[in-house]
Motif scaffolding. Structure first.
Motif, PDB file in Angstrom:
ATOM      1  N   ASP B   9     -29.427  -6.769 -52.656  1.00 37.23           N
ATOM      2  CA  ASP B   9     -29.303  -5.308 -52.659  1.00 37.23           C
ATOM      3  C   ASP B   9     -30.575  -4.605 -52.191  1.00 37.23           C
ATOM      4  O   ASP B   9     -31.019  -3.638 -52.806  1.00 37.23           O
ATOM      5  N   HIS B  70     -21.648  -3.705 -48.727  1.00 36.32           N
ATOM      6  CA  HIS B  70     -22.267  -2.733 -47.814  1.00 36.32           C
ATOM      7  C   HIS B  70     -22.375  -3.293 -46.390  1.00 36.32           C
ATOM      8  O   HIS B  70     -22.276  -2.552 -45.425  1.00 36.32           O
ATOM      9  N   HIS B 204     -26.070  -3.157 -59.744  1.00 34.73           N
ATOM     10  CA  HIS B 204     -27.385  -2.515 -59.789  1.00 34.73           C
ATOM     11  C   HIS B 204     -27.801  -2.118 -61.204  1.00 34.73           C
ATOM     12  O   HIS B 204     -28.982  -2.026 -61.497  1.00 34.73           O
TER      13      HIS B 204
HETATM   14 FE   LIG Z   1     -25.851  -3.067 -53.654  1.00 34.85          FE
END
Ligand SMILES: [Fe+2]
Ligand SMILES: [Fe+2]
Lengths: 87, 260
Positions: B9, B70, B204
């Motif tokens: 991430d 993503h 997250h």
């Molecule tokens: Fe992420």
């Protein structure tokens, strides 16, 4: 007595969360948006100051009557702590 | 002994370029391999992938990655994979890779994975086609992960995913979104092989440490969770004293293994 226009908070919450994810200039899924009477509190982590400020500006534009308290922090990129020994 | 560095991430774009680099300069002294646990870009564009290749390429240790959700956003995951590969980053999607470090052979099996939820609260193959497609996507991923893990001939076996294989590391995330954060099927695949460590990202707001039902250590290395450029896990070569608990995810297989 004149009634105020009805503001449905839950729809506004949904709208702001979708905006933060789907707006191509933001693209953040993990930002917490906490609405209080006169303020909107933003919490979470992003990679850069620029991203934090962009979120603050977009949310402020959505809630022009409220003060935006932008408590989003930029995640640290320091070197690692001691290795974790997995036995 | 082998030292595995990992982060996920990092959501790279031009604005992040150079942020990780100072900490990465010491990587060779601290670790033998770097794992990237997906969501490497913001929108999954080629430009962002080039930023990832610049930031995490040309390092003194092998870099192995999986993509995250993503990285699929712009439907350019193939191009993103090519850019990363050209930068020297091995991108796994249902494959395994072995890396020899000193006298230890490390095997890494990687796949993005998908959601579906966890035992007792999970989606089932039932009802509308869209729901069945959702569950089937995760089942396929778990099957491929298991096959990749079992195909590897290694002293130390690590599973690398973007989605979470257990709910432990999601603590702090809203319960309502757990089905979008991971699936027990990934955990079951990990438990079906003598895996020493499972590394994932995506959550997250979760926590770093968890364990599978079969006793495999799980580490959520999402950058906002570890709050440092990367974490390092030291693993011993002896396989864990543990019996695989399940063969449940094993079905049709299309994985490959290769050495570096
Ligand atoms: Fe992420
Ligand atoms: Fe993700």
């Amino acid at each position: 007595m004149v009634s105020e226009p009805r503001v449905v908070d839950e729809y506004a919450d949904a709208e702001v969360h979708r905006m933060l994810t789907e707006d191509g200039t933001i693209c953040e899924q993990g930002i917490e948006v906490i609405r209080r009477d006169g303020a909107v509190l933003l919490r979470g982590q992003v990679e850069t100051v620029h991203r934090r400020d962009a979120i603050g500006e977009r949310v402020a534009a959505m809630f022009p009557d409220k003060t935006v308290c932008n408590d989003i922090v930029v995640t640290a990129v320091a070197g690692p702590s001691e290795p974790e020994v997995i036995t | 002994m082998i030292r595995v560095a990992a982060v996920g991430d990092v959501h790279m774009d031009v604005d992040v370029l150079g942020r990780y680099r100072p900490s990465l300069e010491q990587l060779g002294e601290r670790a033998d391999v770097l794992l990237l646990a997906g969501d490497l870009t913001r929108h999954g564009t080629v430009n962002e992938a080039e930023c990832v290749a610049r930031e995490f390429g040309d390092l003194p240790v092998p870099v192995v990655a999986v993509l995250g959700n993503h990285d699929y956003h712009s439907d350019q995951q193939r191009e993103v994979t090519k850019v990363l590969a050209a930068g020297g980053i091995s991108v796994l999607e249902g494959e395994g890779i072995t890396i020899s470090c000193r006298d230890v052979k490390l095997g890494v099996a990687g796949i993005k994975g998908f959601g579906g939820g966890f035992a007792g609260r999970c989606a089932s193959m039932f009802g509308e086609q869209e729901i069945k497609d959702f569950v089937r996507t995760t089942e396929k991923a778990a099957t491929r992960l298991q096959a990749a893990l079992l195909s590897l001939d290694a002293d130390v076996l690590v599973a690398l995913t973007h989605y979470a294989p257990v709910p432990d590391t999601l603590l702090g995330e809203p319960l309502e979104i757990y089905p979008f954060l991971g699936s027990y099927l990934l955990g079951q695949a990990i438990d079906s092989a003598p895996t020493s460590l499972a590394v994932h990202g995506h959550a997250h707001a979760g926590v770093e440490r968890g364990v599978t039902p079969g006793g495999v250590r799980v580490r959520n290395v999402a950058h906002p969770v570890i709050r440092q450029a990367y974490s390092v896990y030291q693993l011993e070569a002896a396989p864990p004293a543990r019996t695989p608990v399940s063969q449940g995810a094993g079905r049709g297989i299309d994985s490959l293994s290769h050495d570096v």
